[in-house]
Design a protein around this motif. Sequence first.
Motif, short mmCIF file in Angstrom:
data_model
loop_
_atom_site.label_atom_id
_atom_site.label_comp_id
_atom_site.label_asym_id
_atom_site.label_seq_id
_atom_site.Cartn_x
_atom_site.Cartn_y
_atom_site.Cartn_z
N LEU A 50 0.86 -1.14 -0.07
CA LEU A 50 0.14 0.03 -0.11
C LEU A 50 0.86 1.26 -0.04
CD1 LEU A 50 -2.38 -1.26 2.91
CD2 LEU A 50 -3.21 -0.38 0.54
N PRO A 51 0.32 2.34 -0.60
CA PRO A 51 0.96 3.33 -0.61
C PRO A 51 1.49 3.97 0.92
CG PRO A 51 -0.99 4.12 -1.52
CD PRO A 51 -0.76 2.45 -1.28
N ILE A 52 2.45 4.66 1.30
CA ILE A 52 2.85 4.66 2.77
C ILE A 52 1.73 5.63 3.35
CG2 ILE A 52 4.30 6.88 2.22
CD1 ILE A 52 5.79 6.01 4.55
N GLU A 53 0.90 6.76 2.37
CA GLU A 53 -0.06 7.44 2.95
C GLU A 53 -1.31 6.57 3.64
OE1 GLU A 53 1.38 7.76 -0.16
OE2 GLU A 53 2.45 9.50 0.36
N ALA A 54 -1.50 5.37 3.22
CA ALA A 54 -2.44 4.56 3.52
C ALA A 54 -2.42 4.00 4.75
CB ALA A 54 -2.96 3.57 2.37
N VAL A 55 -0.92 4.09 5.35
CA VAL A 55 -0.71 3.21 6.64
C VAL A 55 -0.05 4.34 7.65
CG1 VAL A 55 -0.45 0.96 5.77
CG2 VAL A 55 1.62 2.46 5.79
N ALA A 93 -10.21 10.23 6.56
CA ALA A 93 -11.59 9.72 6.20
C ALA A 93 -11.84 8.58 5.21
CB ALA A 93 -12.41 11.10 5.35
N ASP A 94 -12.85 8.12 4.84
CA ASP A 94 -12.96 6.79 4.51
C ASP A 94 -12.59 7.36 2.68
OD1 ASP A 94 -13.26 5.06 6.30
OD2 ASP A 94 -15.74 4.93 6.09
N ASP A 95 -13.24 8.48 2.38
CA ASP A 95 -13.15 8.96 1.12
C ASP A 95 -11.64 9.03 0.67
OD1 ASP A 95 -15.57 8.89 0.46
OD2 ASP A 95 -15.95 11.04 0.35
N ALA A 96 -10.67 9.56 1.57
CA ALA A 96 -9.29 9.47 1.20
C ALA A 96 -8.79 8.31 1.08
CB ALA A 96 -8.71 10.46 2.57
N MET A 97 -9.24 7.25 2.04
CA MET A 97 -8.56 5.72 2.18
C MET A 97 -8.86 5.19 0.86
SD MET A 97 -6.59 3.97 3.45
CE MET A 97 -6.61 4.19 5.49
N ARG A 98 -10.51 5.50 0.22
CA ARG A 98 -10.77 4.84 -0.96
C ARG A 98 -10.08 5.10 -2.29
NH1 ARG A 98 -15.90 6.31 1.04
NH2 ARG A 98 -16.89 4.43 2.01
N SER A 99 -9.56 6.54 -2.19
CA SER A 99 -8.80 7.01 -3.29
C SER A 99 -7.20 6.34 -3.23
CB SER A 99 -9.11 8.41 -3.74
OG SER A 99 -8.39 9.11 -2.64
N LEU A 100 -6.71 6.14 -2.22
CA LEU A 100 -5.47 5.30 -2.04
C LEU A 100 -5.66 4.08 -2.50
CD1 LEU A 100 -4.42 7.07 1.34
CD2 LEU A 100 -3.23 7.48 -0.70
N MET A 101 -6.70 3.45 -2.21
CA MET A 101 -6.87 2.06 -2.35
C MET A 101 -7.19 1.90 -3.92
SD MET A 101 -9.40 1.02 0.94
CE MET A 101 -10.06 -0.49 0.05
N ASP A 102 -7.76 2.99 -4.65
CA ASP A 102 -7.97 2.81 -5.99
C ASP A 102 -6.50 2.69 -6.85
OD1 ASP A 102 -10.62 2.77 -5.73
OD2 ASP A 102 -10.98 4.79 -6.20
N ALA A 103 -5.54 3.73 -6.38
CA ALA A 103 -4.38 3.87 -6.93
C ALA A 103 -3.56 2.32 -6.67
CB ALA A 103 -3.53 5.10 -6.43
#
Length: 245
Positions: A175-180, A188-198
């Motif tokens: 995962l990108p470091i920003e996700a952990v 917020a979940d939206d920020a996490m969702r876009s990291l997950m998409d990437a």
Amino acid sequence: MNETINLMKRHRSVRSYRPELVPRAHVRAAIEAGQAASTSSAVQAYCIIHVTSDDERQRLVELTGGQAKVAACGAFFVICGDTRRHRLAADRTEAAYDVRLEAFLVATIDASLFAQNVALAFESMGYGICYIGGLRNSLSEVDAMLGLPEGVYPLYGLCVGVPATSTEMPPRPRLPIEAVLFEDRYPADDAMRSLMDAYDEMYSAYLRKRGAEPGAWSSAMSRMHREPRRGDLAAYYASKGAVLG
Ligand SMILES: Cc1cc2nc3c(=O)[nH]c(=O)nc-3n(C[C@H](O)[C@H](O)[C@H](O)COP(=O)(O)O)c2cc1C
């Protein structure tokens, strides 16, 4: 950055091994390095069983769901939570041994810090490793084979050995470091969702490059958690004296 960090970032699970055994001196060196890991209040609530019998390793292939590498690797280990010594210490002073979930968590955490140090030590010697959670498919059978007393329970296995191929597969992307790594607050979940998409795109491209069926990481996670797995674990661990509540 430095050699230790470079080694850690080169990690990938190795699933095919050359037949050479891992010399006992290397085993001892890696285990002693593992023991240097931090341990909650020095409880050292773990042990590691080196399974040396060919017959038993063959049986473990079956018990781990047909994972041939368990017999084919240079050394196979079972990592256990181990509260046995604490029970013996309590007996010695005729004190009660009265624990709750905390003792199970501490043993699991301690064992995993130890195991990862062991794995890293082996990797620093040029070996490949692969953890084997498949060991939890058949805990009672593994327990009976290893003759484990009350207070000692397997958590997972570890294959170690000389990798069969020298072809350098790129490490599996994380995962990108920003996700952990978060500063001060969970995102917020939206920020996490876009990291997950990437990450899904990166992960799928990695699988394609490996010649595997491409697929998003999120889809794999969703599939994996659709229904309970290994539903009999609580009963087994409780039968070994772990308190899970
Ligand atoms: C506790 C644990 C259990 C695992 N169990 C298995 C297993 O039974 N079989 C297997 O082939 N890989 C197993 N793995 C390896 C993971 O699939 C692997 O670490 C993950 O896909 C990331 O890939 P990498 O280690 O190559 O970076 C396990 C890893 C961990 C940490």
